[in-house]
Design a protein around this motif. Structure first.
Motif, PDB file in Angstrom:
ATOM      1  N   GLY A   1     -35.583  11.876 -39.267  1.00 46.45           N
ATOM      2  CA  GLY A   1     -35.135  12.285 -40.591  1.00 46.45           C
ATOM      3  C   GLY A   1     -33.747  11.784 -40.951  1.00 46.45           C
ATOM      4  O   GLY A   1     -33.425  11.607 -42.121  1.00 46.45           O
ATOM      5  N   ARG A   2     -32.920  11.538 -39.947  1.00 51.16           N
ATOM      6  CA  ARG A   2     -31.552  11.067 -40.202  1.00 51.16           C
ATOM      7  C   ARG A   2     -31.241   9.982 -39.170  1.00 51.16           C
ATOM      8  O   ARG A   2     -30.684  10.250 -38.114  1.00 51.16           O
ATOM      9  N   THR A   3     -31.594   8.754 -39.498  1.00 55.05           N
ATOM     10  CA  THR A   3     -31.522   7.664 -38.527  1.00 55.05           C
ATOM     11  C   THR A   3     -30.145   7.051 -38.391  1.00 55.05           C
ATOM     12  O   THR A   3     -29.859   6.409 -37.385  1.00 55.05           O
ATOM     13  N   THR A   4     -29.298   7.201 -39.387  1.00 55.15           N
ATOM     14  CA  THR A   4     -27.972   6.581 -39.319  1.00 55.15           C
ATOM     15  C   THR A   4     -26.901   7.645 -39.148  1.00 55.15           C
ATOM     16  O   THR A   4     -27.147   8.826 -39.308  1.00 55.15           O
ATOM     17  N   GLY A   5     -25.711   7.186 -38.839  1.00 52.17           N
ATOM     18  CA  GLY A   5     -24.594   8.093 -38.648  1.00 52.17           C
ATOM     19  C   GLY A   5     -24.584   8.650 -37.245  1.00 52.17           C
ATOM     20  O   GLY A   5     -25.490   8.395 -36.448  1.00 52.17           O
ATOM     21  N   PRO A   6     -23.573   9.411 -36.923  1.00 51.58           N
ATOM     22  CA  PRO A   6     -23.487   9.967 -35.564  1.00 51.58           C
ATOM     23  C   PRO A   6     -24.514  11.074 -35.360  1.00 51.58           C
ATOM     24  O   PRO A   6     -25.012  11.669 -36.307  1.00 51.58           O
ATOM     25  N   GLY A   7     -24.807  11.344 -34.098  1.00 43.90           N
ATOM     26  CA  GLY A   7     -25.719  12.432 -33.754  1.00 43.90           C
ATOM     27  C   GLY A   7     -25.031  13.768 -33.922  1.00 43.90           C
ATOM     28  O   GLY A   7     -23.954  13.865 -34.516  1.00 43.90           O
TER      29      GLY A   7
ATOM     30  N   LEU B   1     -23.638   8.841 -30.893  1.00 47.79           N
ATOM     31  CA  LEU B   1     -24.518   7.698 -31.124  1.00 47.79           C
ATOM     32  C   LEU B   1     -25.448   7.962 -32.301  1.00 47.79           C
ATOM     33  O   LEU B   1     -25.769   9.118 -32.593  1.00 47.79           O
ATOM     34  N   PRO B   2     -25.917   6.899 -32.947  1.00 53.74           N
ATOM     35  CA  PRO B   2     -26.947   7.100 -33.978  1.00 53.74           C
ATOM     36  C   PRO B   2     -28.202   7.713 -33.350  1.00 53.74           C
ATOM     37  O   PRO B   2     -28.540   7.411 -32.201  1.00 53.74           O
ATOM     38  N   PRO B   3     -28.880   8.567 -34.080  1.00 52.42           N
ATOM     39  CA  PRO B   3     -30.042   9.266 -33.519  1.00 52.42           C
ATOM     40  C   PRO B   3     -31.122   8.351 -32.939  1.00 52.42           C
ATOM     41  O   PRO B   3     -31.691   8.660 -31.893  1.00 52.42           O
ATOM     42  N   LEU B   4     -31.408   7.231 -33.580  1.00 52.23           N
ATOM     43  CA  LEU B   4     -32.454   6.359 -33.041  1.00 52.23           C
ATOM     44  C   LEU B   4     -32.036   5.717 -31.722  1.00 52.23           C
ATOM     45  O   LEU B   4     -32.877   5.465 -30.857  1.00 52.23           O
ATOM     46  N   VAL B   5     -30.756   5.491 -31.531  1.00 51.43           N
ATOM     47  CA  VAL B   5     -30.269   4.977 -30.246  1.00 51.43           C
ATOM     48  C   VAL B   5     -30.480   6.039 -29.166  1.00 51.43           C
ATOM     49  O   VAL B   5     -30.873   5.730 -28.040  1.00 51.43           O
TER      50      VAL B   5
ATOM     51  N   ILE C   1     -32.639   5.635 -25.749  1.00 58.07           N
ATOM     52  CA  ILE C   1     -32.100   5.938 -24.414  1.00 58.07           C
ATOM     53  C   ILE C   1     -33.016   6.911 -23.678  1.00 58.07           C
ATOM     54  O   ILE C   1     -33.320   6.731 -22.497  1.00 58.07           O
ATOM     55  N   LEU C   2     -33.488   7.940 -24.373  1.00 58.23           N
ATOM     56  CA  LEU C   2     -34.412   8.894 -23.753  1.00 58.23           C
ATOM     57  C   LEU C   2     -35.701   8.191 -23.321  1.00 58.23           C
ATOM     58  O   LEU C   2     -36.198   8.433 -22.222  1.00 58.23           O
ATOM     59  N   ASP C   3     -36.206   7.307 -24.172  1.00 57.14           N
ATOM     60  CA  ASP C   3     -37.420   6.560 -23.814  1.00 57.14           C
ATOM     61  C   ASP C   3     -37.206   5.730 -22.555  1.00 57.14           C
ATOM     62  O   ASP C   3     -38.065   5.704 -21.667  1.00 57.14           O
TER      63      ASP C   3
END
Length: 122
Positions: free
Chosen positions: A28-34, A85-89, A93-95
């Motif tokens: 839902g929020r792919t950019t910006g910091p986590g 980190l950006p949420p998608l990053v 990393i989790l993957d």
């Protein structure tokens, strides 16, 4: 969450729910910091699940638990970094952590199976 904690199956579903909610936040929020919430939801669920599995394997077989605890440490470190980190990053990393864990556990479980069922040459 309704129904969490009553039985082992319920606890497993709760860990899955936290991961799913964390992934939904990341999508839902792919950019910006986590955020702290994203970090806890995305990495906390797998940590709880892996700690429970590590304990079970330690108690029942005495083996196949160390890789899970190492993955918990990696998830904890990644969770701390995920706040910046950006949420998608963070999801990537989790993957990576989970894929590496699967590869390591494939080898470890093969060794455990050979120990528990030795081939007697018959």
């Amino acid at each position: 969450m309704r129904g969490c904690g009553q039985h082992a199956a319920d606890r497993g579903r709760c860990h899955g729910r936290s991961l799913a909610v964390g992934a939904a936040l990341a999508i839902g929020r792919t950019t910006g910091p986590g955020s702290v919430q994203l970090s806890l939801l995305l990495f906390g669920g797998p940590i709880l699940y892996l700690v429970a599995q590590a304990w079970w394997y330690y108690v029942t077989t005495g083996r196949a638990w160390a890789a899970r605890l190492l993955a918990c440490g990696a998830c904890a470190a990644a969770g701390l970094a995920a706040r910046r980190l950006p949420p998608l990053v963070s999801v990537l990393i989790l993957d990576v952590i989970l894929v590496v864990l699967v590869l390591a556990l494939t080898r470890v479980h093969r060794q455990v199976a050979e120990t528990l069922n030795p081939d007697d040459g018959a």
